[in-house]
Write an enzyme that holds these catalytic residues in place. Sequence first.
Site, mmCIF file in Angstrom:
data_model
loop_
_atom_site.group_PDB
_atom_site.id
_atom_site.type_symbol
_atom_site.label_atom_id
_atom_site.label_comp_id
_atom_site.label_asym_id
_atom_site.label_seq_id
_atom_site.Cartn_x
_atom_site.Cartn_y
_atom_site.Cartn_z
ATOM 1 N N SER A 27 6.664 1.899 -1.344
ATOM 2 C CA SER A 27 5.719 1.157 -2.175
ATOM 3 C C SER A 27 5.730 1.674 -3.602
ATOM 4 O O SER A 27 5.982 2.875 -3.844
ATOM 5 C CB SER A 27 4.318 1.355 -1.598
ATOM 6 O OG SER A 27 3.337 0.931 -2.517
ATOM 7 N N TYR B 61 -2.537 6.941 0.682
ATOM 8 C CA TYR B 61 -1.558 5.913 1.046
ATOM 9 C C TYR B 61 -0.229 6.148 0.319
ATOM 10 O O TYR B 61 0.840 6.212 0.946
ATOM 11 C CB TYR B 61 -2.105 4.512 0.710
ATOM 12 C CG TYR B 61 -1.037 3.459 0.781
ATOM 13 C CD1 TYR B 61 -0.524 3.044 2.018
ATOM 14 C CD2 TYR B 61 -0.484 2.908 -0.374
ATOM 15 C CE1 TYR B 61 0.493 2.106 2.083
ATOM 16 C CE2 TYR B 61 0.532 1.978 -0.308
ATOM 17 C CZ TYR B 61 1.011 1.578 0.916
ATOM 18 O OH TYR B 61 2.034 0.659 0.977
ATOM 19 N N LYS C 80 3.676 7.338 1.714
ATOM 20 C CA LYS C 80 4.932 6.622 1.448
ATOM 21 C C LYS C 80 5.949 7.561 0.809
ATOM 22 O O LYS C 80 7.137 7.515 1.123
ATOM 23 C CB LYS C 80 4.673 5.397 0.572
ATOM 24 C CG LYS C 80 3.949 4.286 1.293
ATOM 25 C CD LYS C 80 4.796 3.731 2.432
ATOM 26 C CE LYS C 80 4.075 2.681 3.254
ATOM 27 N NZ LYS C 80 4.867 2.230 4.420
HETATM 28 C C1 WQD Z 1 -4.012 -6.134 -8.751
HETATM 29 C C2 WQD Z 1 -4.826 -6.117 -10.032
HETATM 30 C C3 WQD Z 1 -7.003 -5.124 -9.821
HETATM 31 C C4 WQD Z 1 -8.869 -8.248 -7.390
HETATM 32 C C5 WQD Z 1 -2.171 -2.499 -4.333
HETATM 33 C C6 WQD Z 1 -1.663 -1.167 -3.933
HETATM 34 C C7 WQD Z 1 -0.201 -1.125 -4.034
HETATM 35 C C8 WQD Z 1 0.433 -2.247 -3.243
HETATM 36 C C9 WQD Z 1 -0.141 -3.562 -3.606
HETATM 37 C C10 WQD Z 1 0.977 -1.647 -0.983
HETATM 38 C C11 WQD Z 1 -5.564 -4.804 -10.271
HETATM 39 C C12 WQD Z 1 -7.095 -6.574 -10.204
HETATM 40 C C13 WQD Z 1 -7.996 -7.468 -8.088
HETATM 41 C C14 WQD Z 1 -9.901 -8.960 -8.089
HETATM 42 C C15 WQD Z 1 -9.077 -8.026 -10.134
HETATM 43 N N1 WQD Z 1 0.185 -2.114 -1.835
HETATM 44 N N2 WQD Z 1 -8.080 -7.358 -9.449
HETATM 45 N N3 WQD Z 1 -9.947 -8.820 -9.450
HETATM 46 O O1 WQD Z 1 -4.048 -2.420 -6.742
HETATM 47 O O2 WQD Z 1 -2.055 -3.403 -7.999
HETATM 48 O O3 WQD Z 1 -1.794 -2.708 -5.680
HETATM 49 O O4 WQD Z 1 -1.560 -3.488 -3.527
HETATM 50 O O5 WQD Z 1 2.020 -1.100 -1.105
HETATM 51 O O6 WQD Z 1 0.232 0.084 -3.584
HETATM 52 O O7 WQD Z 1 -2.230 -0.203 -4.792
HETATM 53 O O8 WQD Z 1 -3.099 -4.713 -6.128
HETATM 54 O O9 WQD Z 1 -3.904 -6.987 -5.774
HETATM 55 O O10 WQD Z 1 -5.492 -5.039 -5.380
HETATM 56 O O11 WQD Z 1 -4.835 -5.615 -7.700
HETATM 57 O O12 WQD Z 1 -9.179 -7.925 -11.378
HETATM 58 O O13 WQD Z 1 -10.709 -9.672 -7.531
HETATM 59 O O14 WQD Z 1 -5.842 -7.119 -9.917
HETATM 60 O O15 WQD Z 1 -7.968 -4.361 -10.491
HETATM 61 O O16 WQD Z 1 -5.540 -4.537 -11.639
HETATM 62 P P1 WQD Z 1 -2.833 -3.231 -6.748
HETATM 63 P P2 WQD Z 1 -4.375 -5.617 -6.154
#
Ligand code: WQD
Length: 326
Positions: free
Chosen positions: A117, A141, A145
Amino acid sequence: MTWMITGGAGYIGSHVVKAMADAGERVVVLDDLSTGDPARLPAGVPLERGSVLDGELVARVLRDHAVDGIVHVAGKKQVGESVERPLHYYRENVTGLQTLLEAAADAGVRRFLFSSSAAVYGMPDVDLVTESTECLPMSPYGETKRAGEWLVRATGRAHGMATASLRYFNVAGAVSPELGDPGVSNLVPMVFERLDRGERPLVFGDDYATPDGTCVRDYIHVEDIASAHLAAAGRLAEDPAAELVLNIGRGEGVSVAEMIRLICEVTGHVDTEPEIAPRRPGDPARVVASADLIRRELGWTARHDVRRMVESAWQGWRLRHPGPRG
Ligand code: WQD
């Protein structure tokens, strides 16, 4: 060749199963069905129900199906939950992998592909993250990985396995609505949920040092993730000494504000303006892959754009949530 795909009944795993089965590979799935669903498997793909933590079961499946390669997708994947339950994450993701590798080494399995990841990078301070960017995971997490990558590499070297660790960036979309449930609350499904409830989508922070102040990510269609596995599996079959560590991303940053605008457009909420919420702790401002190495190594590039991801994710969401008013 027969490939065992762990977690093959899950969101990403089922896309990998489909891609490999469509390409004519023999496939067997090992899944404990904790989050997986057998309905996601194509007809004719055998399912063995159980955990990678069960070494005897794994050994039996490897033997019964004469497995020569493993794609290990099974694992826990929620960053927040990993902070609350680190022991659970280490057990499932690290002890589980170790158990699987022990059985694989004993059985003489020669190829091993591991789902890693972008979380291994933590808060990278670079425009485009390359595979040699320093890894400083920010959550248990991400640590599991990173530790997994080490385990895979060391085992590959010691036991003559060709290996690949594939670092997924932000996965979204589906090849068909039935396969479209990501099972976690990422940006795209969280916005769908708010819109269905008649609420405005939330932007977690608009004061980041990015062009529009919102976080930038590299979104990648799950079908592209699957095709990258197929390309990597092909390389492992050809090169017994392969030791790949590759980003799977598009190399293109999309901001949260841009993504929400696109989601509102695709779902017919053109006049909806998002609501600005506080920053979510631990979010890096920008995480975008350099996709150069995988292109050079495997000739692979992503084919689908973010619109395609959102449209296909929306069809999947609608199948499971038949509309705000029933
Ligand atoms: C994306 C952006 C939020 C919801 C995570 C893991 C990563 C990978 C993918 C597994 C961020 C913003 C979100 C909302 C928002 N997983 N957001 N409003 O955190 O980049 O990645 O998932 O391998 O390791 O960390 O993904 O989709 O949660 O967030 O503004 O309602 O969207 O703050 O900037 P993230 P995400």
